[in-house]
Design an enzyme around this catalytic site. Structure first.
Site, short mmCIF file in Angstrom:
data_model
loop_
_atom_site.label_atom_id
_atom_site.label_comp_id
_atom_site.label_asym_id
_atom_site.label_seq_id
_atom_site.Cartn_x
_atom_site.Cartn_y
_atom_site.Cartn_z
NE ARG A 76 -2.62 -1.15 3.53
CZ ARG A 76 -2.58 -2.33 4.15
NH1 ARG A 76 -3.02 -3.42 3.54
NH2 ARG A 76 -2.12 -2.41 5.39
CE LYS A 116 -13.19 10.86 1.21
NZ LYS A 116 -13.00 9.86 0.15
CD GLU A 120 -16.78 11.87 -1.12
OE1 GLU A 120 -15.84 11.82 -0.31
OE2 GLU A 120 -16.85 11.16 -2.12
CE LYS A 127 -14.39 13.11 -3.52
NZ LYS A 127 -13.00 12.69 -3.38
P1 13P Z 1 -14.19 7.97 -6.63
O1 13P Z 1 -13.78 9.09 -7.55
O2 13P Z 1 -13.56 6.66 -6.97
O3 13P Z 1 -15.68 7.91 -6.46
O4 13P Z 1 -13.58 8.30 -5.22
C1 13P Z 1 -13.68 9.58 -4.73
C2 13P Z 1 -13.71 9.53 -3.26
O5 13P Z 1 -12.91 10.16 -2.61
C3 13P Z 1 -14.75 8.72 -2.60
O6 13P Z 1 -14.86 9.10 -1.26
#
Ligand code: 13P
Length: 338
Positions: A44, A134, A175, A217
């Site tokens: 990772r 995030k 998000e 987001k």
């Molecule tokens: P994806 O663009 O693969 O949807 O991932 C964005 C992301 O940060 C999901 O939390």
């Protein structure tokens, strides 16, 4: 302008976007194994090292979202990831939610957890150099879903998280993701997303979050994966911009979309189509995970000899998306990948 607002604006700087490389240990391990790479802290680390040290990445990427494990690891040579990113002018970020858990009363839906102890964790992340964070709320479209309780619980958690981030001097990426799973049409996605965003902004305002110092987001407005009538890019763009214009205050500096499972080039075309509609109150850019890194992971396959090819592949997708974020993408940019 205060530091938080400056960082928020830097994240959505014209013609740049965010790389989401913050998959949890479990999710990352599954994706590595699917690409034929055994999962371990070392693989990772090597994979994230490859991503953040990609030559030229800083020309199209403003910030990289990392997970807790990576934030504590170092790139080859011993520089910790957050310092290695910052040294290239890329803002390091950290995913701070602890995942989507079944919602009491409606266990088929989820509420994202991670508020307990978050103030202390944010303090530590800020000391380690994280400039932004995030948190992802997950909303499913289905029979009778989403429920009001799901929308409100997730919006409330997002707002509590965002307020704590700003208190710690960290820019929150907010998000709320409406998933593409299902056979619903684009209109249903538009209605649910508008409801979700309206609920999120009501909660952000209730909790005193400074809208100038955050980044939204959201998902793009698309039809469900299983829907037989898939909209054109122009329809996706018009629906997405329409929903955002009705729900997102102009004080928010930028909207950085997730890709949500769209094929990489399709996500790019959708972003470009939004820019073709002309200027909007906020910057429109990307914060893609899979749509940026999937081709690079497939090229790498865990082989040191493939690192350069994988980095070229990532740099190419990042350049295409940066072009789309500036309204300058066309498919003529694509053959360069071959
Ligand atoms: P994806 O663009 O693969 O949807 O991932 C964005 C992301 O940060 C999901 O939390």
């Amino acid at each position: 302008m205060d530091q938080l607002t400056q960082t928020a604006r830097a994240l959505v700087a014209p013609g740049k976007g965010i790389l989401a490389a913050d998959e949890s240990v479990g999710t990352m391990s599954k994706r590595l194994e699917a690409a034929g790479v055994p999962a371990s802290p070392q693989t990772r680390r090597a994979y994230r090292d490859l991503l953040v040290t990609t030559p030229g990445l800083d020309e199209s990427i403003s910030g990289v979202i990392l997970c807790d494990e990576t934030l504590r690891q170092s790139v080859a040579g011993g520089t910790p990831f957050p310092r290695a990113c910052a040294a290239r002018g890329i803002v390091p970020g950290i995913k701070v939610d602890t995942g989507a858990k079944p919602l009491a009363g409606n266990p088929e839906e989820s509420v994202t957890e991670g508020l307990d102890g978050l103030r202390e964790r944010l303090e530590e992340y800020a000391e380690m150099g994280a400039g932004f964070a995030k948190w992802r709320g997950v909303i499913t479209i289905g029979d009778g879903q989403p429920t009001r309780s799901c929308l409100v619980a997730n919006a409330h958690a997002l707002a509590r998280y965002a307020a704590l981030c700003q208190e710690a001097g960290i820019v929150p990426i907010v998000e709320p993701e409406v998933l593409m799973d299902g056979d619903h049409g684009i209109e249903r996605c538009a209605a649910v997303s508008a409801d979700a965003l309206h609920t999120v902004f009501a909660q952000l305002i209730e909790q005193g979050v400074a809208l100038e110092s955050m980044v939204l987001k959201p998902n793009m407005i698309v039809a469900g994966k299983g829907c037989c009538e898939q909209p054109s890019a122009a329809q996706v763009a018009a629906a997405t911009v329409g929903v955002l214009r009705r729900t997102v205050p102009a004080a928010v500096p930028g909207v950085a979309f997730l890709s949500g499972g769209q094929p990489p080039a399709v996500a790019t075309v959708h972003l470009q189509a939004m820019h073709a509609l002309g200027p909007q109150p906020w910057v429109l850019t990307f914060s893609f995970g899979r749509a940026l890194v999937d081709p690079a992971l497939a090229a790498w396959r865990g082989e040191p000899g493939n690192v350069e090819l994988a980095q070229d592949t990532l740099a190419h997708r990042a350049r295409c998306n940066a072009a789309a974020a500036a309204g300058r993408y066309s498919d003529e940019l694509e053959p360069a990948a071959a």
